[in-house]
Design a protein around this motif. Structure first.
Motif, PDB file in Angstrom:
ATOM      1  N   ALA A 140       0.930  -1.148  -0.124  1.00  0.00           N
ATOM      2  CA  ALA A 140      -0.079  -0.073   0.007  1.00  0.00           C
ATOM      3  C   ALA A 140       0.842   1.038  -0.082  1.00  0.00           C
ATOM      4  CB  ALA A 140      -0.910   0.105   1.124  1.00  0.00           C
ATOM      5  N   TRP A 141       0.300   2.392  -0.291  1.00  0.00           N
ATOM      6  CA  TRP A 141       1.149   3.560  -0.384  1.00  0.00           C
ATOM      7  C   TRP A 141       0.448   4.462   0.557  1.00  0.00           C
ATOM      8  CZ3 TRP A 141       5.800   1.996  -2.436  1.00  0.00           C
ATOM      9  CH2 TRP A 141       6.585   2.904  -1.900  1.00  0.00           C
ATOM     10  N   ASN A 142       1.159   5.273   1.321  1.00  0.00           N
ATOM     11  CA  ASN A 142       0.587   6.052   2.470  1.00  0.00           C
ATOM     12  C   ASN A 142       1.643   7.361   2.457  1.00  0.00           C
ATOM     13  OD1 ASN A 142       0.640   6.111   6.088  1.00  0.00           O
ATOM     14  ND2 ASN A 142      -0.629   7.387   4.632  1.00  0.00           N
ATOM     15  N   ASP A 159      -3.439  17.230   8.333  1.00  0.00           N
ATOM     16  CA  ASP A 159      -4.371  17.909   7.899  1.00  0.00           C
ATOM     17  C   ASP A 159      -5.333  16.747   6.888  1.00  0.00           C
ATOM     18  OD1 ASP A 159      -3.497  20.296   8.503  1.00  0.00           O
ATOM     19  OD2 ASP A 159      -2.305  20.949   6.356  1.00  0.00           O
ATOM     20  N   ARG A 160      -4.419  15.810   6.467  1.00  0.00           N
ATOM     21  CA  ARG A 160      -5.562  14.478   5.749  1.00  0.00           C
ATOM     22  C   ARG A 160      -4.552  13.591   5.841  1.00  0.00           C
ATOM     23  NH1 ARG A 160      -1.250  17.435   3.329  1.00  0.00           N
ATOM     24  NH2 ARG A 160      -1.569  17.623   1.068  1.00  0.00           N
ATOM     25  N   LEU A 161      -5.136  12.317   5.673  1.00  0.00           N
ATOM     26  CA  LEU A 161      -4.282  11.071   5.411  1.00  0.00           C
ATOM     27  C   LEU A 161      -4.809  10.456   3.950  1.00  0.00           C
ATOM     28  CD1 LEU A 161      -5.083   9.144   8.706  1.00  0.00           C
ATOM     29  CD2 LEU A 161      -2.713   9.961   8.027  1.00  0.00           C
ATOM     30  N   VAL A 162      -3.618  10.149   3.320  1.00  0.00           N
ATOM     31  CA  VAL A 162      -3.866   9.849   2.036  1.00  0.00           C
ATOM     32  C   VAL A 162      -3.440   8.292   2.097  1.00  0.00           C
ATOM     33  CG1 VAL A 162      -3.245   9.954  -0.378  1.00  0.00           C
ATOM     34  CG2 VAL A 162      -3.690  11.886   0.962  1.00  0.00           C
ATOM     35  N   ILE A 163      -4.341   7.335   1.758  1.00  0.00           N
ATOM     36  CA  ILE A 163      -3.840   5.955   1.472  1.00  0.00           C
ATOM     37  C   ILE A 163      -3.876   5.307   0.141  1.00  0.00           C
ATOM     38  CG2 ILE A 163      -3.900   5.372   3.871  1.00  0.00           C
ATOM     39  CD1 ILE A 163      -6.469   3.948   3.471  1.00  0.00           C
ATOM     40  N   GLY A 164      -2.899   4.874  -0.600  1.00  0.00           N
ATOM     41  CA  GLY A 164      -3.230   4.185  -1.960  1.00  0.00           C
ATOM     42  C   GLY A 164      -3.285   2.665  -1.741  1.00  0.00           C
ATOM     43  N   VAL A 165      -4.650   1.821  -2.003  1.00  0.00           N
ATOM     44  CA  VAL A 165      -4.755   0.679  -1.682  1.00  0.00           C
ATOM     45  C   VAL A 165      -5.225   0.046  -2.909  1.00  0.00           C
ATOM     46  CG1 VAL A 165      -4.819   0.897   1.053  1.00  0.00           C
ATOM     47  CG2 VAL A 165      -6.757   1.088  -0.546  1.00  0.00           C
ATOM     48  N   ARG A 166      -5.064  -1.362  -2.854  1.00  0.00           N
ATOM     49  CA  ARG A 166      -5.517  -2.343  -3.870  1.00  0.00           C
ATOM     50  C   ARG A 166      -6.575  -3.135  -3.362  1.00  0.00           C
ATOM     51  NH1 ARG A 166      -1.248  -4.118  -7.811  1.00  0.00           N
ATOM     52  NH2 ARG A 166      -1.264  -2.518  -9.545  1.00  0.00           N
ATOM     53  N   SER A 167      -6.795  -3.203  -2.040  1.00  0.00           N
ATOM     54  CA  SER A 167      -8.056  -4.218  -1.542  1.00  0.00           C
ATOM     55  C   SER A 167      -8.641  -3.643  -0.138  1.00  0.00           C
ATOM     56  CB  SER A 167      -7.212  -5.545  -0.878  1.00  0.00           C
ATOM     57  OG  SER A 167      -6.630  -5.284   0.033  1.00  0.00           O
ATOM     58  N   GLU A 171      -7.040  -1.383   3.501  1.00  0.00           N
ATOM     59  CA  GLU A 171      -7.780  -0.180   3.778  1.00  0.00           C
ATOM     60  C   GLU A 171      -8.119  -0.376   5.223  1.00  0.00           C
ATOM     61  OE1 GLU A 171     -10.900   1.579   1.501  1.00  0.00           O
ATOM     62  OE2 GLU A 171     -11.373   2.868   3.404  1.00  0.00           O
ATOM     63  N   THR A 172      -8.607  -1.532   5.682  1.00  0.00           N
ATOM     64  CA  THR A 172      -9.206  -1.756   6.878  1.00  0.00           C
ATOM     65  C   THR A 172      -8.121  -1.745   8.058  1.00  0.00           C
ATOM     66  OG1 THR A 172     -10.919  -3.292   6.147  1.00  0.00           O
ATOM     67  CG2 THR A 172     -10.312  -3.518   8.251  1.00  0.00           C
ATOM     68  N   THR A 190      -9.215   7.889   0.288  1.00  0.00           N
ATOM     69  CA  THR A 190      -8.248   6.662  -0.082  1.00  0.00           C
ATOM     70  C   THR A 190      -8.498   6.454  -1.761  1.00  0.00           C
ATOM     71  OG1 THR A 190      -9.843   5.521   1.556  1.00  0.00           O
ATOM     72  CG2 THR A 190      -9.347   3.934  -0.109  1.00  0.00           C
ATOM     73  N   ALA A 191      -7.545   6.163  -2.363  1.00  0.00           N
ATOM     74  CA  ALA A 191      -7.217   6.265  -3.728  1.00  0.00           C
ATOM     75  C   ALA A 191      -6.443   5.083  -4.203  1.00  0.00           C
ATOM     76  CB  ALA A 191      -6.340   7.448  -3.765  1.00  0.00           C
ATOM     77  N   ASP A 192      -6.312   4.891  -5.540  1.00  0.00           N
ATOM     78  CA  ASP A 192      -5.274   4.011  -6.236  1.00  0.00           C
ATOM     79  C   ASP A 192      -4.028   4.259  -6.065  1.00  0.00           C
ATOM     80  OD1 ASP A 192      -5.130   5.911  -8.109  1.00  0.00           O
ATOM     81  OD2 ASP A 192      -6.677   5.180  -9.469  1.00  0.00           O
ATOM     82  N   PHE A 193      -3.219   3.302  -6.299  1.00  0.00           N
ATOM     83  CA  PHE A 193      -1.676   3.479  -6.260  1.00  0.00           C
ATOM     84  C   PHE A 193      -1.089   4.919  -7.029  1.00  0.00           C
ATOM     85  CE2 PHE A 193      -0.236  -1.050  -5.619  1.00  0.00           C
ATOM     86  CZ  PHE A 193      -0.694  -1.082  -4.185  1.00  0.00           C
ATOM     87  N   PRO A 194      -1.642   5.198  -8.465  1.00  0.00           N
ATOM     88  CA  PRO A 194      -0.966   6.274  -8.985  1.00  0.00           C
ATOM     89  C   PRO A 194      -1.544   7.767  -8.245  1.00  0.00           C
ATOM     90  CG  PRO A 194      -1.906   4.861 -10.609  1.00  0.00           C
ATOM     91  CD  PRO A 194      -2.027   4.213  -9.157  1.00  0.00           C
TER      92      PRO A 194
END
Ligand SMILES: NC(=O)C1=CN([C@@H]2O[C@H](COP(=O)(O)OP(=O)(O)OC[C@H]3O[C@@H](n4cnc5c(N)ncnc54)[C@H](O)[C@@H]3O)[C@@H](O)[C@H]2O)C=CC1
Ligand SMILES: O=C(O)[C@H]1O[C@H](OP(=O)(O)OP(=O)(O)OC[C@H]2O[C@@H](n3ccc(=O)[nH]c3=O)[C@H](O)[C@@H]2O)[C@H](O)[C@@H](O)[C@@H]1O
Length: 438
Positions: A140-142, A159-167, A171-172, A190-194
């Motif tokens: 995952a990318w954070n 200010d915010r958390l950003v997570i790039g996840v594939r499942s 995310e959990t 919550t976003a995709d990797f790119p």
């Protein structure tokens, strides 16, 4: 939860301590045995307000440990955060991913099959996908948005958390890691990797652009006789523009903004998209350093050879001892090359500066640096420099000439004490301005 943090530099040491503060059991891993020995002893090998206290607190509670052993860390962690460096490559503007690749490979080799490997380092878009395709463990990318000097606060209350996840599983897990932060109302994207990777580089590119924009206005103010301080204040009243990151001066440095905009433009080129404006952002930034060197020459009568120059500041910003790509030291080193006798003072960064620039002179106090100086350059806006008494300072120097490269000093106060005060992007004192209309 049991977490590991791979790479315990500015980002990793902060992340490890803050994750312990959130209640997790954390192991910090680094390849540098000296760093690990220092951290084990509760010493932070760099200056970051609040961090030593947090590290000592949690090494004492036993929630935070440090090791050089990836095998031990791999077996321990349910979630592994990778926080190693991504410096500029020697042969191009691109990011050097050697450390990221090595760290992911080392931890993946020993990690449990159901563990999650989370990248926090700033990387070119496409990195997460590449790693996910080569490792047998979920990735995952954070990305991280902390600022040095406010690192603990920014990590605990971002200010915010950003997570790039594939499942949903990834995310959990990340929601669980950050539960107390999310419960405090922090927005989660919550976003995709790119997208997750791009959010980080876009944010730094925007901040760098904002600084270079105001510095380009400073250049215009210098040409037209305007005052960039007043201009910044006036445009900042517009909420859409905002007041932050409009401090004109000698420009941005540090281990992130300069290398990140170069790597971003380079990666965009590879993808067939032009971010050429970022090269101009970089060029404007570098021209501000040139401008201080030119002003120093001008104020020393055409050449700095033999002039005694006091430089106030070595860190790339206040509340830090980080000298990576420091504008202050870049200017100091260039003046030294031109034959000036340069003495630098900084409240926290002297040891680092001495190691990197052994040929510069160093003083242990601002007073010592000022003594006998022909010219003073204020290049890092430490709060204590604002408290210098201009009258006392005038009694120490050989000539009361000062350039404020950060727009942070009270020019009227310095002028009233007999100083010839110059600031980037602001009009020269009245007697200096060319006569209009003749
Ligand atoms: N410094 C900052 O304020 C922020 C940095 N970042 C990003 O975080 C990343 C790290 O930056 P910094 O902490 O400033 O770098 P740093 O150079 O202070 O720390 C990196 C650490 O990683 C260690 N390391 C290298 N290879 C390793 C390996 N295989 N296993 C374990 N440790 C290893 C190094 O010994 C070093 O201690 C970069 O991508 C940077 O762009 C992101 C946000 C804020
Ligand atoms: O990716 C990173 O590592 C980090 O880079 C920057 O954080 P940092 O480099 O710690 O410091 P900043 O406060 O952003 O300052 C960067 C440089 O810009 C300069 N600056 C800043 C603001 C301004 O108005 N003018 C200005 O010249 C500072 O003096 C400093 O040299 C970003 O602000 C963070 O959000 C990001 O996480």
């Amino acid at each position: 939860m049991r977490l590991t943090v791979i790479g315990t530099g500015y980002l990793g040491a902060t992340h490890a301590a803050c994750m312990a503060e959130l209640g997790h059991e954390v192991v910090g891993v680094d390849v540098d045995p000296d760093k690990i020995a220092a951290l084990r002893a509760g010493q932070v090998p760099f200056h970051e307000p609040g961090l030593p206290e947090l590290i000592r607190k949690h090494t004492a509670t036993g929630r935070l440990r440090f090791t050089t052993d990836h095998t031990e860390a791999g077996a321990f962690g349910e979630v592994h955060f990778v926080c190693v460096g991504t410096p500029q490559r020697k042969d191009s503007e691109g990011a050097d991913l050697t450390y990221v690749d090595a760290a992911f490979a080392a931890i993946a080799e020993h990690a449990a099959e159901d563990s999650l490997l989370v990248g926090k380092s700033t990387v070119p878009v496409g990195t997460a996908e590449r790693l996910a395709g080569t490792l047998g463990v979920e990735v995952a990318w954070n990305p991280e948005f902390l600022r040095e000097g406010f690192a603990v606060e920014d990590t605990l209350r971002p200010d915010r958390l950003v997570i790039g996840v594939r499942s949903a599983h990834a995310e959990t897990i990340l929601r669980k890691v950050y539960e107390p932060v999310l419960e405090a109302g922090t927005p989660l994207v919550t976003a995709d990797f790119p997208t997750a990777e791009l959010v980080k580089t876009a944010a730094n590119a925007f901040l760098a652009t904002k600084i270079s924009f105001i510095n380009a206005m400073a250049e215009l103010c210098e040409a037209a006789g305007g005052d960039v301080g007043v201009l910044a204040q006036a445009i900042g009243h517009d909420d859409r523009i905002g007041k932050k990151f409009l401090r004109a001066g000698v420009g941005f440095g540090g281990g992130c903004l300069p290398k990140d905009i170069r790597a971003f433009a380079h990666r965009a080129d590879e993808l067939g998209v032009s971010l050429a404006f970022l090269r101009e952002v970089d060029a404007i930034n570098m021209r501000r350093r040139d401008k201080v060197v030119e002003l120093a020459r001008e104020l020393c009568g055409g050449a700095v050879l033999g002039a005694r120059i006091a430089v106030l500041g070595a860190a790339f910003k206040p509340d830090s001892d980080d000298i990576r790509d420091s504008p202050a030291l870049n200017v100091a080193a260039r003046l030294r090359l031109d034959g000036a006798d340069v003495t630098v003072y900084d409240p926290e960064a002297l040891d680092n500066a001495r190691k990197a620039f052994p040929l510069l002179g160093y003083a242990l106090s601002a007073e010592e640096a000022l003594r006998g100086a022909d010219l003073v350059l204020h290049l890092t806006e430490w709060p204590q420099f604002r408290e210098i008494d201009p009258e006392r300072a005038a009694s120490l120097v050989a000539r009361p000439l000062i350039v404020d490269g950060r727009g942070a000093l009270d020019g009227d106060r310095w002028s009233a004490a007999g100083w010839h005060f110059r600031a980037l992007g602001r009009p020269a004192p009245v007697e200096e301005r060319p006569l209009q209309g003749l």
